[in-house]
Scaffold this motif. Structure first.
Motif, PDB file in Angstrom:
ATOM      1  N   TRP A  26       0.856  -1.189   0.000  1.00  0.00           N
ATOM      2  CA  TRP A  26       0.000   0.000   0.000  1.00  0.00           C
ATOM      3  C   TRP A  26       0.883   1.226   0.000  1.00  0.00           C
ATOM      4  N   LYS A  27       0.433   2.286  -0.638  1.00  0.00           N
ATOM      5  CA  LYS A  27       1.171   3.542  -0.645  1.00  0.00           C
ATOM      6  C   LYS A  27       0.309   4.642  -0.041  1.00  0.00           C
ATOM      7  N   ASP A  28       0.915   5.420   0.834  1.00  0.00           N
ATOM      8  CA  ASP A  28       0.198   6.542   1.429  1.00  0.00           C
ATOM      9  C   ASP A  28       0.263   7.800   0.572  1.00  0.00           C
ATOM     10  N   LYS A 194      -4.158  -1.783  -7.316  1.00  0.00           N
ATOM     11  CA  LYS A 194      -4.741  -2.306  -6.084  1.00  0.00           C
ATOM     12  C   LYS A 194      -6.226  -2.603  -6.298  1.00  0.00           C
ATOM     13  N   ALA A 197     -10.422  -2.303  -4.196  1.00  0.00           N
ATOM     14  CA  ALA A 197     -10.170  -1.107  -3.392  1.00  0.00           C
ATOM     15  C   ALA A 197     -11.117  -0.004  -3.847  1.00  0.00           C
ATOM     16  N   ASP A 211      -7.009  13.716  -0.921  1.00  0.00           N
ATOM     17  CA  ASP A 211      -7.053  12.522  -0.087  1.00  0.00           C
ATOM     18  C   ASP A 211      -8.068  11.567  -0.690  1.00  0.00           C
ATOM     19  N   GLU A 213      -9.818   8.073  -0.292  1.00  0.00           N
ATOM     20  CA  GLU A 213     -10.074   7.123   0.781  1.00  0.00           C
ATOM     21  C   GLU A 213     -10.709   5.848   0.247  1.00  0.00           C
ATOM     22  N   THR A 214     -10.242   4.721   0.780  1.00  0.00           N
ATOM     23  CA  THR A 214     -10.764   3.397   0.453  1.00  0.00           C
ATOM     24  C   THR A 214     -10.869   2.600   1.748  1.00  0.00           C
ATOM     25  N   GLN A 216      -9.261   0.134   2.456  1.00  0.00           N
ATOM     26  CA  GLN A 216      -7.923  -0.354   2.787  1.00  0.00           C
ATOM     27  C   GLN A 216      -6.995   0.747   3.267  1.00  0.00           C
ATOM     28  N   GLY A 217      -7.434   1.995   3.221  1.00  0.00           N
ATOM     29  CA  GLY A 217      -6.598   3.096   3.651  1.00  0.00           C
ATOM     30  C   GLY A 217      -6.763   4.298   2.749  1.00  0.00           C
ATOM     31  N   SER A 218      -6.008   5.346   3.072  1.00  0.00           N
ATOM     32  CA  SER A 218      -6.097   6.608   2.344  1.00  0.00           C
ATOM     33  C   SER A 218      -4.793   6.866   1.600  1.00  0.00           C
ATOM     34  N   VAL A 219      -4.916   7.506   0.436  1.00  0.00           N
ATOM     35  CA  VAL A 219      -3.756   7.889  -0.369  1.00  0.00           C
ATOM     36  C   VAL A 219      -3.811   9.392  -0.607  1.00  0.00           C
TER      37      VAL A 219
END
Length: 773
Positions: A26-28, A194, A197, A211, A213-214, A216-219
């Motif tokens: 995963w990438k932020d 990904k 997602a 930002d 958001e998914t 699985q996290g935020s990018v």
């Protein structure tokens, strides 16, 4: 729309999905986040990563190819009735030819060529018209005789065939394998794909980043690209946009083995029967047949328009409806008689997404920083490769690699209602294979809310054209003239009326409704600095107007506008109707990048515009104002605020006709009253109307250039003869001197290419032109 390989192959590929590598990292942070894992989104990820962009992230809500890609026929063709989209088709096919070698992934690319069939004389005219354009491109295209057609496609009934338009190198590709090969290439060059997602939220930040958001996290992304297919509307709604997209149902039929097909020694070319409105290609030892129903019979997925795409929809299909396409089936059986004996093994009915004009929306979106789109693809397979390359170049280099304004997402605006979009998508689908005439008009969904104050006055006197939602007179007819819209490849019914209008402006005085112009008001303490940066010309003095051009970083003509300095630091900018939001996006972007303290307002819908032109224009206007309009007092390219009768106007002494004239900018609600005043005042001078067709003839005769014709993002200003408007001693003039190219004849027998710094070109042309005379 294109259609799939056999359904059996589709099922096999879905079962293979579990064998594909999955992404666990995963990438932020990301430079670019692409939303959507169809062929278009994956192609963009591939091109960006291959070009060297780090941190490319693609987010797919379920699995790659879900949506429209997986059930596409994968038709690939070099042909397009326009000009610039052929470059997209060309880049796609050239990529697909080498992709298997590059990635090691089989793509199932077949290139048996394709033939468009003409069964009426007007189709032959259309083919001849298209052949006049083919020399602009590197691809081969020929008109072939019936004998050659039968040799290439021996299963045809030749009774009605008059000619064919043949494109070698056309064919079809397996959409699933294509997407997986692009995905493999994207991963190879460092992109992260990904899935699953799904994007649940998009939040813009003050610095222009996002930002994303998914579950699985935020990018945090520097830019986002909406490539979500028929989910694109849902993605747009997350940030308050209503993208004008409509899901429609498209059906195709796959047959079992046909002995006559199996016996062939080579694969049949793809066939397009334009009057029957279907395409047909070989599918293994059978045939695959896909029709386009009329706009009355085709089906829009209304529930998706109202309620959105069902959350769980991914690789599902709709129930087939053979009755809806039966007339096309019968036409196909008449043209290819072996179909009569063929057994149908599949009828596939899947969703595709149409924009109002059937063309996709590609590029940055006006009004929202760093939000790009690649959506509305009714023909995603043939566009995917080229659009990925095109967008990648634009993102990386800050300007489009070539002119493609017909795909600009900003060609639509607030006037594009769901009702309009639905009516136009239905029309576009039904018109898939109609004859494509020059100056084509389509009438569904019209008029929109964008009508000038003269619409009710003029609609019964003229043939209206459609310009960025506006209705604008193209030409006017007299009581004894044919008022119908009758396009042709030969002389049309508007030839004589336009000639009359031409003489009207040349000899007397005419009035034209120019309300569709794009109009921007710019003011603030940095307004002069901003415009000096934007334009290659100098900034006009207060009370004056000039013609100015916005140039790209490599010195090509992004836009042409008139700039009027109305009061100290306050400007009125005017552009063509089709360039309104295209130009505004660029202006706003440059203002933000440079940190200029300015206020930019789009006043297009607030102001009406009437043009008054001809040798007697001054005589008519002088009756209506106390302002001195004499040549010494009101000079060419001067602008003044005055009253015409009792109506306040901003009058600019300018006319696109090349004749004496003024443009009168006023409140839109005053248009009808102003028009009546002008027409009454000009009775003695024989005043009359004229439309945009006559204006175009007049401006050509005057050698006035038009953006989109004599100049665009494919030309630099010197190639377009705009050197007068480019001030090379300006520090802000955006011309890359090392990249300017100029063609000049070395002799009467042929050209050669000269590559010189811009500062040397004008001297060179002057000296050299004297030598060859």
């Amino acid at each position: 729309m294109q259609i799939s390989q056999s359904l059996g192959e589709v099922v096999e590929k879905r079962e293979e999905k579990s064998l594909l590598p999955t992404e666990t990292k995963w990438k932020d942070r990301a430079e670019t986040v692409i939303i959507g894992g169809g062929c278009v989104g994956v192609s963009l990820a591939y091109h960006l990563a291959k070009a060297g962009m780090k941190d490319v992230v693609l987010l797919e809500k379920s699995e790659l190819t879900a949506g429209s890609t997986w059930h596409a026929a994968g038709l690939t063709t070099y042909f397009h009735p326009g000009i610039n989209l052929k470059k997209i088709h060309y880049d796609s096919i050239k990529l697909y030819e080498k992709l298997e070698e590059e990635t090691g992934q089989v793509v199932g690319f077949h290139q048996p060529g394709s033939i468009r069939i003409a069964t009426t004389p007007v189709r032959v005219d259309e083919f001849k018209y298209q052949m006049t354009r083919t020399g602009w491109h590197a691809t081969e295209q020929y008109i072939i005789e019936p004998e050659k057609i039968q040799e290439m496609f021996p299963l045809l009934n030749m009774n009605k065939v008059l000619a064919g338009l043949y494109n070698p190198g056309d064919g079809h590709i397996d959409p699933y394998s294509l997407t997986m090969a692009l995905a493999a290439g994207a991963r190879k060059y460092g992109a992260l794909l990904k899935y699953p997602a799904p994007v649940t939220s998009l939040k813009p930040k003050s610095d222009g980043t996002w930002d994303v958001e998914t579950p699985q996290g935020s990018v945090r992304a520097n830019r986002i690209v909406n490539a979500a297919g028929f989910w694109a509307r849902e993605v747009g709604k997350m940030i308050g946009l209503e993208h004008p997209l409509i899901p429609v149902q498209h059906q195709y039929v796959v047959t079992s083995t046909i002995p006559e097909v199996k016996a062939l020694k080579r694969e049949l070319p793809v066939l397009r029967d334009l009057e029957g409105s279907y395409y047909l290609r070989q599918e293994r030892d059978g045939l695959l047949f896909g029709p386009y129903e009329t706009q009355e019979k085709m089906k829009v997925q209304d529930s998706w328009v109202t309620n959105g795409v069902p959350p769980g929809f991914g690789k599902e299909l709709f129930e087939s409806d053979l009755d809806r396409i039966m007339e096309h089936v019968e036409a196909a059986m008449d043209m290819v008689p072996v179909l009569k004996k063929a057994d149908i093994i599949n009828i596939v009915n899947g969703p595709i997404t149409y924009s109002p004009d059937i063309l996709p929306m590609v590029g940055p979106h006006q009004g929202i920083r760093n939000y790009w789109v690649a959506i509305g693809f009714g023909y995603g397979i043939i566009h995917a490769g080229g659009v990925g390359k095109y967008l990648s170049n634009w993102i990386l280099h800050g300007e489009p690699p070539f002119d493609l304004i017909e795909l600009d997402p900003n060609r639509y605006g607030k006037w594009t209602t769901p009702q309009y979009t639905k009516a136009k998508a239905r029309e576009s689908y039904g018109f898939n294979n109609i004859v494509g005439y020059p100056k084509e008009e389509r009438f569904a969904g019209r008029p929109t809310q964008r009508v000038s104050g003269l619409y009710t006055t003029l609609e019964s006197k003229c043939s209206m054209g459609f310009h960025a939602g506006w209705e604008q007179p193209h030409w006017f007819y007299k009581p004894d003239q044919d008022p119908q819209y009758r396009p042709s490849f030969r002389r049309t019914n508007w030839f004589e009326p336009v000639g009359f209008e031409y003489k009207q402006v040349m000899q007397r005085v005419g009035v034209i409704d120019l309300t569709p112009f794009g109009k921007f008001n710019i003011k603030g303490q940095d307004s002069i600095r901003l415009l000096d940066h934007l334009f290659a010309n100098v900034i006009p003095k207060v009370g004056f107007t000039n013609i100015s051009h916005m140039l790209t970083p490599t010195g090509r003509v992004y836009a042409e506008l008139t700039v009027s300095h109305q009061s100290p630091g306050e400007f009125l900018l005017i552009t063509g109707s089709g360039s309104e939001l295209h130009d505004l996006r660029w202006i706003e972007g440059e203002a933000v990048k440079g940190g200029y303290d300015v206020e930019i307002r789009n006043v297009t819908d607030e102001l009406g515009v009437l043009g008054v032109a001809g040798p007697l224009a001054r005589k008519v206007l002088q009756k209506l104002t106390s302002e001195d309009l004499s040549d010494d007092v009101f000079k060419f390219l001067q602008t003044k605020s005055l009253k015409v009768s009792s109506i306040p106007v901003t009058a600019i002494r300018i006319s696109y006709t090349g004749e004496l004239g003024w443009e009168l900018y006023h409140r839109r609600e005053d248009s009808a009253a102003l028009y009546d005043i002008l027409m009454n005042a000009g009775q003695e001078e024989g005043i009359d109307n004229f439309g945009t067709y006559a204006m175009n003839v007049l401006r050509l005769e005057k050698a006035f250039r038009a953006w989109g014709s004599e100049m665009n993002c494919d030309t630099n200003p010197l190639e377009a003869g705009l050197d007068y408007f480019v001030k090379l001693n300006k520090t802000g003039t955006r011309v890359n001197c090392q990249k300017t190219v100029l063609w000049k004849p070395v002799s009467r027998s042929g050209p050669f290419l000269v590559r010189l710094p811009v500062s040397d070109i004008l001297t060179y042309v002057f000296v050299f032109s004297r030598r060859i005379k």
